[in-house]
Design a protein around this motif. Sequence first.
Motif, PDB file in Angstrom:
ATOM      1  N   GLU A 177      40.037  -9.368 -12.113  1.00 20.89           N
ATOM      2  CA  GLU A 177      40.376  -8.255 -13.005  1.00 20.89           C
ATOM      3  C   GLU A 177      41.275  -7.205 -12.351  1.00 20.89           C
ATOM      4  O   GLU A 177      41.854  -6.375 -13.055  1.00 20.89           O
ATOM      5  CB  GLU A 177      39.096  -7.569 -13.494  1.00 20.89           C
ATOM      6  CG  GLU A 177      38.286  -8.401 -14.479  1.00 20.89           C
ATOM      7  CD  GLU A 177      37.149  -7.615 -15.086  1.00 20.89           C
ATOM      8  OE1 GLU A 177      36.943  -6.450 -14.653  1.00 20.89           O
ATOM      9  OE2 GLU A 177      36.475  -8.136 -15.973  1.00 20.89           O
ATOM     10  N   THR A 178      41.371  -7.194 -11.029  1.00 22.83           N
ATOM     11  CA  THR A 178      42.258  -6.228 -10.370  1.00 22.83           C
ATOM     12  C   THR A 178      43.672  -6.410 -10.906  1.00 22.83           C
ATOM     13  O   THR A 178      44.165  -7.529 -11.014  1.00 22.83           O
ATOM     14  CB  THR A 178      42.241  -6.429  -8.848  1.00 22.83           C
ATOM     15  OG1 THR A 178      40.916  -6.228  -8.361  1.00 22.83           O
ATOM     16  CG2 THR A 178      43.181  -5.451  -8.160  1.00 22.83           C
ATOM     17  N   THR A 179      44.329  -5.296 -11.258  1.00 23.92           N
ATOM     18  CA  THR A 179      45.659  -5.378 -11.866  1.00 23.92           C
ATOM     19  C   THR A 179      46.711  -4.730 -10.971  1.00 23.92           C
ATOM     20  O   THR A 179      46.411  -3.879 -10.132  1.00 23.92           O
ATOM     21  CB  THR A 179      45.686  -4.691 -13.242  1.00 23.92           C
ATOM     22  OG1 THR A 179      45.342  -3.303 -13.084  1.00 23.92           O
ATOM     23  CG2 THR A 179      44.716  -5.365 -14.192  1.00 23.92           C
ATOM     24  N   ALA A 180      47.945  -5.137 -11.171  1.00 27.82           N
ATOM     25  CA  ALA A 180      49.099  -4.550 -10.486  1.00 27.82           C
ATOM     26  C   ALA A 180      50.152  -4.241 -11.548  1.00 27.82           C
ATOM     27  O   ALA A 180      50.571  -5.123 -12.293  1.00 27.82           O
ATOM     28  CB  ALA A 180      49.660  -5.510  -9.438  1.00 27.82           C
ATOM     29  N   LEU A 198      50.001 -12.061  -5.226  1.00 22.62           N
ATOM     30  CA  LEU A 198      49.570 -11.396  -4.010  1.00 22.62           C
ATOM     31  C   LEU A 198      50.407 -10.150  -3.765  1.00 22.62           C
ATOM     32  O   LEU A 198      51.619 -10.148  -3.991  1.00 22.62           O
ATOM     33  CB  LEU A 198      49.694 -12.341  -2.812  1.00 22.62           C
ATOM     34  CG  LEU A 198      48.900 -13.638  -2.916  1.00 22.62           C
ATOM     35  CD1 LEU A 198      49.154 -14.499  -1.693  1.00 22.62           C
ATOM     36  CD2 LEU A 198      47.410 -13.360  -3.082  1.00 22.62           C
ATOM     37  N   PHE A 199      49.755  -9.093  -3.285  1.00 28.05           N
ATOM     38  CA  PHE A 199      50.421  -7.820  -3.053  1.00 28.05           C
ATOM     39  C   PHE A 199      50.021  -7.284  -1.687  1.00 28.05           C
ATOM     40  O   PHE A 199      48.856  -7.331  -1.295  1.00 28.05           O
ATOM     41  CB  PHE A 199      50.038  -6.795  -4.139  1.00 28.05           C
ATOM     42  CG  PHE A 199      50.488  -7.206  -5.504  1.00 28.05           C
ATOM     43  CD1 PHE A 199      51.694  -6.759  -6.018  1.00 28.05           C
ATOM     44  CD2 PHE A 199      49.717  -8.074  -6.275  1.00 28.05           C
ATOM     45  CE1 PHE A 199      52.116  -7.154  -7.276  1.00 28.05           C
ATOM     46  CE2 PHE A 199      50.130  -8.478  -7.534  1.00 28.05           C
ATOM     47  CZ  PHE A 199      51.342  -8.016  -8.034  1.00 28.05           C
ATOM     48  N   LEU A 217      48.092  -0.726  -7.742  1.00 30.04           N
ATOM     49  CA  LEU A 217      46.920  -1.591  -7.823  1.00 30.04           C
ATOM     50  C   LEU A 217      45.769  -0.799  -8.418  1.00 30.04           C
ATOM     51  O   LEU A 217      45.507   0.334  -8.028  1.00 30.04           O
ATOM     52  CB  LEU A 217      46.541  -2.105  -6.436  1.00 30.04           C
ATOM     53  CG  LEU A 217      47.563  -3.043  -5.776  1.00 30.04           C
ATOM     54  CD1 LEU A 217      47.117  -3.419  -4.379  1.00 30.04           C
ATOM     55  CD2 LEU A 217      47.768  -4.289  -6.609  1.00 30.04           C
ATOM     56  N   HIS A 218      45.053  -1.419  -9.360  1.00 26.80           N
ATOM     57  CA  HIS A 218      43.997  -0.710 -10.087  1.00 26.80           C
ATOM     58  C   HIS A 218      42.757  -1.580 -10.203  1.00 26.80           C
ATOM     59  O   HIS A 218      42.847  -2.777 -10.515  1.00 26.80           O
ATOM     60  CB  HIS A 218      44.476  -0.321 -11.483  1.00 26.80           C
ATOM     61  CG  HIS A 218      43.424   0.328 -12.327  1.00 26.80           C
ATOM     62  ND1 HIS A 218      42.809   1.513 -11.976  1.00 26.80           N
ATOM     63  CD2 HIS A 218      42.862  -0.053 -13.493  1.00 26.80           C
ATOM     64  CE1 HIS A 218      41.924   1.835 -12.903  1.00 26.80           C
ATOM     65  NE2 HIS A 218      41.935   0.898 -13.825  1.00 26.80           N
ATOM     66  N   VAL A 259      46.383  -8.369  -1.269  1.00 27.16           N
ATOM     67  CA  VAL A 259      45.481  -8.226  -2.406  1.00 27.16           C
ATOM     68  C   VAL A 259      45.866  -9.186  -3.522  1.00 27.16           C
ATOM     69  O   VAL A 259      47.018  -9.187  -3.983  1.00 27.16           O
ATOM     70  CB  VAL A 259      45.496  -6.775  -2.933  1.00 27.16           C
ATOM     71  CG1 VAL A 259      44.502  -6.618  -4.081  1.00 27.16           C
ATOM     72  CG2 VAL A 259      45.175  -5.803  -1.809  1.00 27.16           C
ATOM     73  N   ALA A 260      44.917  -9.985  -3.954  1.00 24.33           N
ATOM     74  CA  ALA A 260      45.119 -10.833  -5.129  1.00 24.33           C
ATOM     75  C   ALA A 260      44.876  -9.976  -6.372  1.00 24.33           C
ATOM     76  O   ALA A 260      43.792  -9.423  -6.557  1.00 24.33           O
ATOM     77  CB  ALA A 260      44.156 -12.020  -5.096  1.00 24.33           C
ATOM     78  N   ALA A 261      45.892  -9.845  -7.210  1.00 18.81           N
ATOM     79  CA  ALA A 261      45.794  -8.985  -8.393  1.00 18.81           C
ATOM     80  C   ALA A 261      46.564  -9.598  -9.550  1.00 18.81           C
ATOM     81  O   ALA A 261      47.489 -10.386  -9.354  1.00 18.81           O
ATOM     82  CB  ALA A 261      46.328  -7.587  -8.082  1.00 18.81           C
ATOM     83  N   ARG A 262      46.174  -9.202 -10.746  1.00 17.74           N
ATOM     84  CA  ARG A 262      46.797  -9.714 -11.969  1.00 17.74           C
ATOM     85  C   ARG A 262      48.012  -8.848 -12.312  1.00 17.74           C
ATOM     86  O   ARG A 262      47.874  -7.648 -12.568  1.00 17.74           O
ATOM     87  CB  ARG A 262      45.766  -9.677 -13.103  1.00 17.74           C
ATOM     88  CG  ARG A 262      46.160 -10.478 -14.343  1.00 17.74           C
ATOM     89  CD  ARG A 262      44.976 -10.582 -15.284  1.00 17.74           C
ATOM     90  NE  ARG A 262      43.877 -11.304 -14.652  1.00 17.74           N
ATOM     91  CZ  ARG A 262      43.814 -12.625 -14.538  1.00 17.74           C
ATOM     92  NH1 ARG A 262      44.797 -13.364 -14.996  1.00 17.74           N
ATOM     93  NH2 ARG A 262      42.775 -13.192 -13.967  1.00 17.74           N
TER      94      ARG A 262
END
Length: 354
Positions: A59-62, A111-112, A71-72, A96-99
């Motif tokens: 669920e982590t978003t970018a 990835l970020f 990143l949120h 960070v793996a984020a959507r």
Amino acid sequence: MSAALPSHLAAALFGHRFTDLHEPWRPLFATLAGYERLERIGTFLCTELGYGNNAAQLETTAVRDRHGFILHTPGTAAAKFMPNTSPAGGPKTGIVAARLLVEGADEGVMLFLSHHAPLLEALATAYAATLLHRTALARWEHALTTPGADREEAEIHAALTKAWTTWQVRQILIECRERCGAQGLVPVNGLADYLATIEGPITAEGDNLPILVKAAAHLIMGHTGESPTAQPPDTSPADPDFLQHALRRGEDLHRQRARVALRAPAAGTLSRWNHATGPALRLAEATAARMAAQSLLETARATPDAQATDLLLTLHRLLALRLLAPCTGDLLAAGHRLRGRPFRSRHVRPGLRA
């Protein structure tokens, strides 16, 4: 703030040499050579509290903005929960793996590379709040012990200081807690308790909002505080005096709006004041913020160590830019310009990086 990172570059941080990267990417990662020398540590942040390593459910978003990606963590289940993010081993940089969200569309998990700009801004604010508090104490002691000193001015300074510093501490604690992920919620780490504790000073000895309203009335009617008409000697936005001048200009815009609102036709005195409360509170907040930045600047210039002075001036620049960001549009609309060009905070922000 974060940067998007192709998977092969992420792999380079965790097992490959930077010399193996394709030529176009080498300059971008020249500053990451510390990882290759084993002087810095990177950690892969995929696991979330509610979903483990199930990338399809993360669920982590970018979200893209002008300076990179934001990143949120939208909820507790999305908090990154990794065993290798503890204090052991010192500071770390995260992949960070984020959507990725582009104009609301879900582009999948990517990835970020995470940076620490929010924590640097929190550090600058913490220094400024501490120094503003010391200035307020010294001013209050002077008012009590010096015959003829202006006690009312000291009272207003103390009120502005109390409200601004306690609200800023709350925001700093929230930022630190969120940067620690789920670990920040564990009681033994203390951050969660601090968040509850700071609510006391915000309310005790006078709730922040009422004392700020009282201070705002003084700033509108009893204190001119007009800015000098001349520009500072150096009109470069890298000059701290220019930044303080810009903060004062923004403060004056709020004062002018509050005075206009106060003079507007109304049914009575109370109605007229209610109409002016919004811009008046923004004036009080801007005044306190400008005083905090001034306290930081004065301390930087009074510090005998050259390296410490340079670091404090950098923190002052970072703080001033953060404080100016919300009023840049107002400054542009009011015609404040920089060497013939409209003032924009981007003239200096790119030089400040985590």
